[in-house]
Enzyme design. Structure first.
Site, PDB file in Angstrom:
ATOM      1  N   HIS A  14       0.815  -1.224   0.000  1.00  0.00           N
ATOM      2  CA  HIS A  14       0.000   0.000   0.000  1.00  0.00           C
ATOM      3  C   HIS A  14       0.844   1.267   0.000  1.00  0.00           C
ATOM      4  O   HIS A  14       0.468   2.278  -0.595  1.00  0.00           O
ATOM      5  CB  HIS A  14      -0.978  -0.037   1.177  1.00  0.00           C
ATOM      6  CG  HIS A  14      -2.026  -1.090   1.013  1.00  0.00           C
ATOM      7  ND1 HIS A  14      -2.220  -2.117   1.903  1.00  0.00           N
ATOM      8  CD2 HIS A  14      -2.892  -1.317  -0.006  1.00  0.00           C
ATOM      9  CE1 HIS A  14      -3.180  -2.905   1.460  1.00  0.00           C
ATOM     10  NE2 HIS A  14      -3.595  -2.454   0.309  1.00  0.00           N
TER      11      HIS A  14
ATOM     12  N   GLU B 279     -15.179  -0.343  -5.954  1.00  0.00           N
ATOM     13  CA  GLU B 279     -14.939  -1.740  -5.554  1.00  0.00           C
ATOM     14  C   GLU B 279     -16.162  -2.553  -5.979  1.00  0.00           C
ATOM     15  O   GLU B 279     -17.295  -2.231  -5.599  1.00  0.00           O
ATOM     16  CB  GLU B 279     -14.737  -1.797  -4.038  1.00  0.00           C
ATOM     17  CG  GLU B 279     -14.886  -3.173  -3.406  1.00  0.00           C
ATOM     18  CD  GLU B 279     -13.951  -4.219  -3.973  1.00  0.00           C
ATOM     19  OE1 GLU B 279     -12.721  -4.045  -3.834  1.00  0.00           O
ATOM     20  OE2 GLU B 279     -14.471  -5.194  -4.539  1.00  0.00           O
TER      21      GLU B 279
ATOM     22  N   ASP C 153     -18.382  -2.162 -11.168  1.00  0.00           N
ATOM     23  CA  ASP C 153     -17.242  -2.641 -11.951  1.00  0.00           C
ATOM     24  C   ASP C 153     -16.400  -1.462 -12.409  1.00  0.00           C
ATOM     25  O   ASP C 153     -16.908  -0.557 -13.070  1.00  0.00           O
ATOM     26  CB  ASP C 153     -17.803  -3.411 -13.172  1.00  0.00           C
ATOM     27  CG  ASP C 153     -16.706  -4.037 -14.012  1.00  0.00           C
ATOM     28  OD1 ASP C 153     -17.012  -4.966 -14.783  1.00  0.00           O
ATOM     29  OD2 ASP C 153     -15.532  -3.597 -13.901  1.00  0.00           O
TER      30      ASP C 153
ATOM     31  N   PRO D   6     -13.295 -11.420 -11.632  1.00  0.00           N
ATOM     32  CA  PRO D   6     -13.773 -10.029 -11.763  1.00  0.00           C
ATOM     33  C   PRO D   6     -12.676  -9.055 -12.176  1.00  0.00           C
ATOM     34  O   PRO D   6     -12.941  -8.013 -12.751  1.00  0.00           O
ATOM     35  CB  PRO D   6     -14.298  -9.703 -10.360  1.00  0.00           C
ATOM     36  CG  PRO D   6     -13.659 -10.689  -9.442  1.00  0.00           C
ATOM     37  CD  PRO D   6     -13.439 -11.913 -10.244  1.00  0.00           C
TER      38      PRO D   6
ATOM     39  N   ASP E 198      -5.893  -1.104  -7.895  1.00  0.00           N
ATOM     40  CA  ASP E 198      -5.498  -2.014  -6.823  1.00  0.00           C
ATOM     41  C   ASP E 198      -6.377  -3.267  -6.938  1.00  0.00           C
ATOM     42  O   ASP E 198      -7.270  -3.523  -6.128  1.00  0.00           O
ATOM     43  CB  ASP E 198      -5.719  -1.281  -5.490  1.00  0.00           C
ATOM     44  CG  ASP E 198      -5.418  -2.140  -4.291  1.00  0.00           C
ATOM     45  OD1 ASP E 198      -5.727  -1.693  -3.172  1.00  0.00           O
ATOM     46  OD2 ASP E 198      -4.886  -3.257  -4.478  1.00  0.00           O
TER      47      ASP E 198
ATOM     48  N   ASP F 163     -10.159  -3.471   0.584  1.00  0.00           N
ATOM     49  CA  ASP F 163      -9.653  -3.656   1.955  1.00  0.00           C
ATOM     50  C   ASP F 163      -9.359  -2.320   2.618  1.00  0.00           C
ATOM     51  O   ASP F 163      -9.218  -2.238   3.827  1.00  0.00           O
ATOM     52  CB  ASP F 163      -8.379  -4.501   1.898  1.00  0.00           C
ATOM     53  CG  ASP F 163      -7.366  -3.841   0.962  1.00  0.00           C
ATOM     54  OD1 ASP F 163      -7.456  -4.083  -0.257  1.00  0.00           O
ATOM     55  OD2 ASP F 163      -6.522  -3.055   1.428  1.00  0.00           O
TER      56      ASP F 163
ATOM     57  N   THR G 105      -7.500  -7.407  -8.135  1.00  0.00           N
ATOM     58  CA  THR G 105      -7.100  -8.812  -8.013  1.00  0.00           C
ATOM     59  C   THR G 105      -6.322  -9.163  -9.288  1.00  0.00           C
ATOM     60  O   THR G 105      -5.979  -8.288 -10.061  1.00  0.00           O
ATOM     61  CB  THR G 105      -8.372  -9.697  -7.907  1.00  0.00           C
ATOM     62  OG1 THR G 105      -9.341  -9.232  -8.866  1.00  0.00           O
ATOM     63  CG2 THR G 105      -8.972  -9.630  -6.512  1.00  0.00           C
ATOM     64  N   ASP G 106      -6.082 -10.455  -9.490  1.00  0.00           N
ATOM     65  CA  ASP G 106      -5.283 -10.877 -10.648  1.00  0.00           C
ATOM     66  C   ASP G 106      -6.119 -10.873 -11.933  1.00  0.00           C
ATOM     67  O   ASP G 106      -7.349 -10.752 -11.862  1.00  0.00           O
ATOM     68  CB  ASP G 106      -4.711 -12.278 -10.358  1.00  0.00           C
ATOM     69  CG  ASP G 106      -3.807 -12.246  -9.118  1.00  0.00           C
ATOM     70  OD1 ASP G 106      -4.028 -13.076  -8.212  1.00  0.00           O
ATOM     71  OD2 ASP G 106      -2.954 -11.340  -9.041  1.00  0.00           O
TER      72      ASP G 106
HETATM   73  N1  SAM Z   1      -5.084  -4.188  -1.690  1.00  0.00           N
HETATM   74  C1  SAM Z   1      -4.803  -5.573  -1.483  1.00  0.00           C
HETATM   75  C2  SAM Z   1      -3.353  -5.802  -1.685  1.00  0.00           C
HETATM   76  O1  SAM Z   1      -2.605  -5.533  -0.758  1.00  0.00           O
HETATM   77  O2  SAM Z   1      -2.994  -6.284  -2.756  1.00  0.00           O
HETATM   78  C3  SAM Z   1      -5.574  -6.552  -2.341  1.00  0.00           C
HETATM   79  C4  SAM Z   1      -6.214  -6.057  -3.531  1.00  0.00           C
HETATM   80  S1  SAM Z   1      -7.887  -5.678  -3.283  1.00  0.00           S
HETATM   81  C5  SAM Z   1      -8.490  -6.803  -2.106  1.00  0.00           C
HETATM   82  C6  SAM Z   1      -8.502  -6.264  -4.838  1.00  0.00           C
HETATM   83  C7  SAM Z   1      -9.953  -5.874  -5.003  1.00  0.00           C
HETATM   84  O3  SAM Z   1     -10.270  -5.700  -6.383  1.00  0.00           O
HETATM   85  C8  SAM Z   1     -10.950  -6.934  -4.496  1.00  0.00           C
HETATM   86  O4  SAM Z   1     -11.626  -6.442  -3.376  1.00  0.00           O
HETATM   87  C9  SAM Z   1     -11.889  -7.186  -5.672  1.00  0.00           C
HETATM   88  O5  SAM Z   1     -13.236  -7.374  -5.290  1.00  0.00           O
HETATM   89  C10 SAM Z   1     -11.683  -5.918  -6.486  1.00  0.00           C
HETATM   90  N2  SAM Z   1     -12.028  -6.039  -7.909  1.00  0.00           N
HETATM   91  C11 SAM Z   1     -11.765  -7.064  -8.737  1.00  0.00           C
HETATM   92  N3  SAM Z   1     -12.248  -6.816  -9.970  1.00  0.00           N
HETATM   93  C12 SAM Z   1     -12.830  -5.579  -9.919  1.00  0.00           C
HETATM   94  C13 SAM Z   1     -13.495  -4.755 -10.867  1.00  0.00           C
HETATM   95  N4  SAM Z   1     -13.669  -5.163 -12.148  1.00  0.00           N
HETATM   96  N5  SAM Z   1     -13.939  -3.532 -10.468  1.00  0.00           N
HETATM   97  C14 SAM Z   1     -13.764  -3.118  -9.183  1.00  0.00           C
HETATM   98  N6  SAM Z   1     -13.147  -3.862  -8.220  1.00  0.00           N
HETATM   99  C15 SAM Z   1     -12.685  -5.078  -8.602  1.00  0.00           C
END
Ligand code: SAM
Length: 283
Positions: A62, A106, A137, A162, A155, A86, A157-158
């Site tokens: 972060h 989010e 989204d 989503p 920030d 988060d 996910t992979d």
């Molecule tokens: N911040 C943390 C870290 O230290 O890596 C983890 C990343 S954060 C939890 C990733 C977030 O991206 C998840 O909560 C997920 O629901 C969100 N996410 C995934 N696809 C998305 C999309 N298309 N639009 C918005 N949020 C999305």
């Protein structure tokens, strides 16, 4: 009986953390959400079985995803965070008095709910008056926006599930339009080490290079991420991430950090030869 969380990094590599207990387990419309308590890393969040953050090392991720762009443009006022449910990126942004507005987009309300309850260390600033949370989204949210933001932080996910849409040329092109002429985009850009991660990293880099005039990659060591060697993307229409670093101005802010500093900022952009080759192959 011992409990362990294990993440599959490749077909031949596993990463395991000893678990004291599971605090939360939920299935949202988008993903499985788990939060555990561990002796080594404190509490940690996983989504669909993949490590997202731990209390012990989340500061690295972060701080690097927020302070690198903010040290290039410490006057950034309007920030969009896509993903980041988060709250860790938002927490770091709220430390800047200059930041006037933070839109957090989010897709999964359940992630925010679970982190507010079990991970106050990262979710502690989500109620800052400057923060607006939108549960949608990010790919759709940025469509059609023009010049609204100084900084966009992806920030996510992979690049599957989503998060897949947040690694597309359409998304990066729309982010470029949503930024003003001095805008900066930073994104978590996977890892160069294992083959599948490196391919995803190259694909993202190629699409960002095609969307922005300035595009660089920087790195950090994140112990609980696949291989520990993690990359971030820095793209801009105006700023170079090291030549335009405002080190003195940033240091005058007096922000206490655990990982980031303005000398490490410069070093983070000095990449290993094999990583430079991976990037040059797609530039
Ligand atoms: N911040 C943390 C870290 O230290 O890596 C983890 C990343 S954060 C939890 C990733 C977030 O991206 C998840 O909560 C997920 O629901 C969100 N996410 C995934 N696809 C998305 C999309 N298309 N639009 C918005 N949020 C999305």
């Amino acid at each position: 009986m011992e409990l362990w969380f294990t993440e599959k990094d490749t077909e031949n590599v596993r990463f395991s953390i000893k678990v004291d207990k599971q605090l939360y387990c939920g299935q949202s419309d988008f993903q499985r959400i788990d939060i555990f308590e561990s002796p080594e890393f404190g509490r940690f969040l996983t989504l669909d079985g993949y490590m997202m953050l731990t209390e012990k090392d989340e500061c690295i991720y972060h701080e690097m995803i927020v302070h690198v762009p903010m040290a290039v443009n410490p006057q950034a006022k309007r920030v969009l965070v896509i993903g980041g449910g988060d709250g860790g990126a938002v927490r770091e942004l709220t430390r800047y008095r200059s930041v006037e507005k933070i839109d957090l987009v989010e897709i999964d309300r359940e992630v925010v709910r679970a982190c507010r309850r079990y991970l106050p260390q990262t979710a502690c600033r989500l109620d800052d008056p400057r923060v607006t949370i939108r549960y949608e989204d990010g790919l759709k949210f940025v469509r059609g926006r023009k010049g609204e933001y100084d900084l966009i932080i992806v920030d996510s996910t992979d690049p599957f599930g989503p998060g897949e849409g947040l690694f597309t040329k359409e998304f990066y092109g729309n982010c470029c339009n949503a930024l003003n002429d001095a805008g900066i985009l930073v994104n978590q850009q996977e890892s160069p080490f294992y083959h599948a991660d490196a391919v995803a990293m190259q694909r993202a880099h190629k699409r960002i290079v095609e969307s922005f005039p300035i595009s660089r990659v920087y790195q950090a060591h994140i112990p609980t991420y696949s291989s520990g060697h993690w990359l971030f993307g820095f793209a801009s229409k105006k700023y170079h991430p090291t030549e335009d670093l405002k080190a003195e101005e940033w240091n005058r802010l007096g922000l206490k950090t655990r990982y980031y500093n303005t000398k490490l900022h410069l070093g983070a952009f000095a990449l290993p030869e094999y990583v430079k080759e991976l990037l040059e192959d797609v530039e």
